[in-house]
Design a protein around this motif. Structure first.
Motif, PDB file in Angstrom:
ATOM      1  N   LEU A  54       7.505  76.161  51.966  1.00 23.94           N
ATOM      2  CA  LEU A  54       7.981  74.819  51.644  1.00 23.94           C
ATOM      3  C   LEU A  54       9.001  74.350  52.681  1.00 23.94           C
ATOM      4  O   LEU A  54       8.954  73.205  53.144  1.00 23.94           O
ATOM      5  CB  LEU A  54       8.615  74.787  50.257  1.00 23.94           C
ATOM      6  N   THR A  55       9.930  75.229  53.046  1.00 24.07           N
ATOM      7  CA  THR A  55      10.918  74.874  54.058  1.00 24.07           C
ATOM      8  C   THR A  55      10.228  74.499  55.366  1.00 24.07           C
ATOM      9  O   THR A  55      10.531  73.466  55.975  1.00 24.07           O
ATOM     10  CB  THR A  55      11.888  76.039  54.302  1.00 24.07           C
ATOM     11  N   ALA A  56       9.291  75.331  55.814  1.00 20.06           N
ATOM     12  CA  ALA A  56       8.579  75.065  57.065  1.00 20.06           C
ATOM     13  C   ALA A  56       7.759  73.786  56.975  1.00 20.06           C
ATOM     14  O   ALA A  56       7.695  73.003  57.943  1.00 20.06           O
ATOM     15  CB  ALA A  56       7.680  76.249  57.412  1.00 20.06           C
ATOM     16  N   HIS A  57       7.131  73.536  55.843  1.00 18.34           N
ATOM     17  CA  HIS A  57       6.312  72.330  55.660  1.00 18.34           C
ATOM     18  C   HIS A  57       7.167  71.073  55.765  1.00 18.34           C
ATOM     19  O   HIS A  57       6.778  70.096  56.425  1.00 18.34           O
ATOM     20  CB  HIS A  57       5.615  72.380  54.297  1.00 18.34           C
ATOM     21  N   ILE A  58       8.333  71.085  55.137  1.00 18.32           N
ATOM     22  CA  ILE A  58       9.212  69.918  55.197  1.00 18.32           C
ATOM     23  C   ILE A  58       9.718  69.724  56.627  1.00 18.32           C
ATOM     24  O   ILE A  58       9.741  68.607  57.149  1.00 18.32           O
ATOM     25  CB  ILE A  58      10.392  70.071  54.218  1.00 18.32           C
ATOM     26  N   LEU A  59      10.131  70.829  57.271  1.00 16.61           N
ATOM     27  CA  LEU A  59      10.650  70.753  58.629  1.00 16.61           C
ATOM     28  C   LEU A  59       9.621  70.205  59.615  1.00 16.61           C
ATOM     29  O   LEU A  59       9.937  69.375  60.466  1.00 16.61           O
ATOM     30  CB  LEU A  59      11.092  72.138  59.102  1.00 16.61           C
ATOM     31  N   ILE A  60       8.395  70.660  59.496  1.00  9.71           N
ATOM     32  CA  ILE A  60       7.387  70.370  60.515  1.00  9.71           C
ATOM     33  C   ILE A  60       6.518  69.167  60.164  1.00  9.71           C
ATOM     34  O   ILE A  60       6.299  68.281  60.996  1.00  9.71           O
ATOM     35  CB  ILE A  60       6.498  71.610  60.753  1.00  9.71           C
ATOM     36  N   THR A  61       6.045  69.111  58.941  1.00 13.09           N
ATOM     37  CA  THR A  61       5.086  68.077  58.558  1.00 13.09           C
ATOM     38  C   THR A  61       5.754  66.842  57.966  1.00 13.09           C
ATOM     39  O   THR A  61       5.498  65.715  58.395  1.00 13.09           O
ATOM     40  CB  THR A  61       4.062  68.638  57.559  1.00 13.09           C
ATOM     41  N   VAL A  62       6.617  67.062  56.979  1.00 17.46           N
ATOM     42  CA  VAL A  62       7.192  65.934  56.245  1.00 17.46           C
ATOM     43  C   VAL A  62       8.218  65.181  57.082  1.00 17.46           C
ATOM     44  O   VAL A  62       8.132  63.960  57.246  1.00 17.46           O
ATOM     45  CB  VAL A  62       7.838  66.421  54.930  1.00 17.46           C
ATOM     46  N   MET A  63       9.201  65.894  57.631  1.00 19.62           N
ATOM     47  CA  MET A  63      10.284  65.239  58.363  1.00 19.62           C
ATOM     48  C   MET A  63      10.143  65.370  59.880  1.00 19.62           C
ATOM     49  O   MET A  63      10.549  64.485  60.622  1.00 19.62           O
ATOM     50  CB  MET A  63      11.637  65.795  57.907  1.00 19.62           C
ATOM     51  N   GLY A  64       9.566  66.474  60.340  1.00 18.18           N
ATOM     52  CA  GLY A  64       9.419  66.682  61.777  1.00 18.18           C
ATOM     53  C   GLY A  64       8.252  65.963  62.393  1.00 18.18           C
ATOM     54  O   GLY A  64       8.235  65.716  63.600  1.00 18.18           O
ATOM     55  N   SER A  65       7.237  65.616  61.591  1.00 14.17           N
ATOM     56  CA  SER A  65       6.071  64.836  62.043  1.00 14.17           C
ATOM     57  C   SER A  65       5.464  65.381  63.337  1.00 14.17           C
ATOM     58  O   SER A  65       5.145  64.634  64.255  1.00 14.17           O
ATOM     59  CB  SER A  65       6.473  63.363  62.233  1.00 14.17           C
ATOM     60  N   LEU A  66       5.288  66.698  63.386  1.00  4.88           N
ATOM     61  CA  LEU A  66       4.739  67.322  64.596  1.00  4.88           C
ATOM     62  C   LEU A  66       3.290  66.886  64.823  1.00  4.88           C
ATOM     63  O   LEU A  66       2.478  66.868  63.898  1.00  4.88           O
ATOM     64  CB  LEU A  66       4.818  68.847  64.476  1.00  4.88           C
ATOM     65  N   GLN A  67       2.958  66.567  66.089  1.00  4.77           N
ATOM     66  CA  GLN A  67       1.621  66.124  66.462  1.00  4.77           C
ATOM     67  C   GLN A  67       0.927  67.182  67.322  1.00  4.77           C
ATOM     68  O   GLN A  67       1.570  68.030  67.939  1.00  4.77           O
ATOM     69  CB  GLN A  67       1.695  64.809  67.229  1.00  4.77           C
ATOM     70  N   SER A  68      -0.378  67.098  67.400  1.00  4.00           N
ATOM     71  CA  SER A  68      -1.162  68.101  68.128  1.00  4.00           C
ATOM     72  C   SER A  68      -0.858  68.118  69.616  1.00  4.00           C
ATOM     73  O   SER A  68      -0.994  69.150  70.276  1.00  4.00           O
ATOM     74  CB  SER A  68      -2.658  67.865  67.902  1.00  4.00           C
ATOM     75  N   TYR A  69      -0.452  66.981  70.185  1.00  6.65           N
ATOM     76  CA  TYR A  69      -0.174  66.893  71.619  1.00  6.65           C
ATOM     77  C   TYR A  69       1.280  67.244  71.959  1.00  6.65           C
ATOM     78  O   TYR A  69       1.673  67.164  73.117  1.00  6.65           O
ATOM     79  CB  TYR A  69      -0.493  65.483  72.132  1.00  6.65           C
ATOM     80  N   GLU A  70       2.058  67.643  70.939  1.00  5.58           N
ATOM     81  CA  GLU A  70       3.469  67.939  71.141  1.00  5.58           C
ATOM     82  C   GLU A  70       3.723  69.444  71.202  1.00  5.58           C
ATOM     83  O   GLU A  70       2.798  70.259  71.084  1.00  5.58           O
ATOM     84  CB  GLU A  70       4.297  67.308  70.025  1.00  5.58           C
ATOM     85  N   SER A  71       4.981  69.806  71.373  1.00 10.19           N
ATOM     86  CA  SER A  71       5.382  71.213  71.419  1.00 10.19           C
ATOM     87  C   SER A  71       6.559  71.448  70.487  1.00 10.19           C
ATOM     88  O   SER A  71       7.329  70.526  70.192  1.00 10.19           O
ATOM     89  CB  SER A  71       5.745  71.628  72.848  1.00 10.19           C
ATOM     90  N   ILE A  72       6.713  72.697  70.046  1.00  7.78           N
ATOM     91  CA  ILE A  72       7.761  73.044  69.099  1.00  7.78           C
ATOM     92  C   ILE A  72       8.425  74.352  69.513  1.00  7.78           C
ATOM     93  O   ILE A  72       7.752  75.275  69.984  1.00  7.78           O
ATOM     94  CB  ILE A  72       7.188  73.175  67.658  1.00  7.78           C
ATOM     95  N   LEU A  73       9.743  74.407  69.353  1.00  5.92           N
ATOM     96  CA  LEU A  73      10.483  75.659  69.488  1.00  5.92           C
ATOM     97  C   LEU A  73      10.905  76.101  68.097  1.00  5.92           C
ATOM     98  O   LEU A  73      11.602  75.359  67.390  1.00  5.92           O
ATOM     99  CB  LEU A  73      11.724  75.480  70.372  1.00  5.92           C
ATOM    100  N   ILE A  74      10.480  77.302  67.715  1.00  4.93           N
ATOM    101  CA  ILE A  74      10.813  77.865  66.408  1.00  4.93           C
ATOM    102  C   ILE A  74      11.846  78.966  66.627  1.00  4.93           C
ATOM    103  O   ILE A  74      11.515  80.047  67.128  1.00  4.93           O
ATOM    104  CB  ILE A  74       9.558  78.438  65.713  1.00  4.93           C
ATOM    105  N   HIS A  75      13.088  78.694  66.285  1.00  2.00           N
ATOM    106  CA  HIS A  75      14.103  79.737  66.372  1.00  2.00           C
ATOM    107  C   HIS A  75      13.844  80.787  65.281  1.00  2.00           C
ATOM    108  O   HIS A  75      13.405  80.467  64.180  1.00  2.00           O
ATOM    109  CB  HIS A  75      15.501  79.149  66.188  1.00  2.00           C
ATOM    110  N   ASN A  76      14.117  82.044  65.604  1.00  2.00           N
ATOM    111  CA  ASN A  76      13.871  83.154  64.663  1.00  2.00           C
ATOM    112  C   ASN A  76      12.423  83.124  64.173  1.00  2.00           C
ATOM    113  O   ASN A  76      12.150  83.232  62.977  1.00  2.00           O
ATOM    114  CB  ASN A  76      14.825  83.088  63.472  1.00  2.00           C
TER     115      ASN A  76
END
Length: 341
Positions: free
Chosen positions: A125-147
């Protein structure tokens, strides 16, 4: 029944397994016989007295369990009786029995063990909110996941890969082989290298569009600096405040130091740099049960489709809870740590 009690703030010695009377359901509740309970970093902070949202001591921590519905109240659908379920708990989850409302229940996917199922609610749930709900990550973008090797990190990696984004992650060197097998594109050894310099080198000085950061303190400044134009920083913890402390005065000083090092974000620079910052705290979302239900159903759909695969690293019996806390604090876990009654 037995439950794990935080008797006071302090080290591992304050954790005690105690017996209390069995629970009885209210009219709109069910009693779950717990098969597996999740352990999270918030539990570590709470033990040390560094978690402001934690209940007063003595208390029982725990936010997520899986198990079997053992009894129901007279207003609850009888079909739940005997079902294998997953649920959220507002504390009190590290026990042999929990009482929750019918609206908090989700059927456990058949393909997951009880231990794997208990890894879903908090981490995914935490990851979903961070990435999908509020982070709005797109397929053409990049992400840094700490830890990225931790519980939320593995969950974030599953979700980011499903979206199709390029993934970077910080972890200790010993976890890199496992993470590569899980599909991480670029692993950064934060213990032996400067993660910021490594990331900027890997991205030709551009940075990334989304960063998930549970570190806190001065690291939030560096994460913000590592954002590309239209980048977003998702903050969801302050794990750096817990390093090297066992509770008491030392823990409070460490927390104060971490808070002092945190940045302030003024609207004008955010506008000028086309960047965004946001925070996520599941403990402050209890007033949004309808949203949580939708998000959890999306996660369970991911389990059914095969792209969400919780990884349980270690299972400890209730009597081994001190060892479980130590295991997480020493950053030994890759994925989830579970407590079993």
């Amino acid at each position: 029944m037995r439950q794990i009690v935080n008797t006071s703030n302090g080290g591992y010695e304050v954790l005690d397994v105690q017996e209390v009377a069995d629970l009885q359901p209210k009219s709109n509740e069910v009693i779950i016989k717990v098969k597996a309970s999740g352990l999270n970093f918030a539990d570590i902070l709470a033990r040390k007295g560094q978690y402001p949202d934690g209940p007063d001591k003595p208390c029982v921590m725990g936010y997520e369990v899986s198990g079997v519905v053992a009894s129901i109240g007279n207003q609850v659908d009888e079909e739940w009786l005997g079902k294998e379920v997953i649920t959220f708990t507002r504390f009190k989850g590290q026990a042999e029995q929990v009482a929750v409302r019918e609206s908090q229940l989700f059927e456990k996917p058949d393909r997951l063990s009880f231990e794997e199922a208990a890894a879903l609610p908090v981490n995914y749930l935490t990851a979903h909110i961070l990435i999908t709900v509020m982070g709005s990550l797109q397929s053409y973008e990049s992400i840094l996941i700490h830890n990225v090797g931790g519980g939320v990190g593995i969950a974030a990696l599953d979700i980011a890969q499903h979206i199709g984004a390029t993934t970077y992650g910080t972890s200790s060197k010993r976890k890199h082989e496992f993470l590569a097998e899980r599909g991480l594109d670029y692993a950064i050894d934060y213990r032996n290298k400067d993660w910021f310099e490594e990331l900027m080198e890997l991205t030709d000085g551009k940075g990334v569009e989304l960063i998930t950061d549970p570190l806190g303190g001065k690291e939030w400044k560096r994460s913000y600096k590592a954002l590309r134009a239209t980048g977003r920083l998702g903050m969801f913890g302050i794990s750096s405040a817990s390093e090297g402390t066992s509770g008491g005065i030392g823990a409070m000083w460490s927390m104060l130091k971490t808070v002092v090092q945190m940045p302030f974000y003024h609207p004008l620079p955010l506008i000028g740099k086309n960047r965004g910052v946001f925070g996520v705290n599941l403990g402050h979302l209890w007033h949004e049960p309808e949203k949580a239900k939708v998000w959890m159903q999306e996660i369970l759909k991911g389990v059914e489709e095969g792209w969400i695969n919780p990884h349980v690293d270690a299972i400890f019996q209730f009597e081994e809870v001190a060892e479980a806390h130590r295991y997480i604090e020493e950053r030994k876990n890759i994925g989830k740590v579970i407590l079993r009654p």
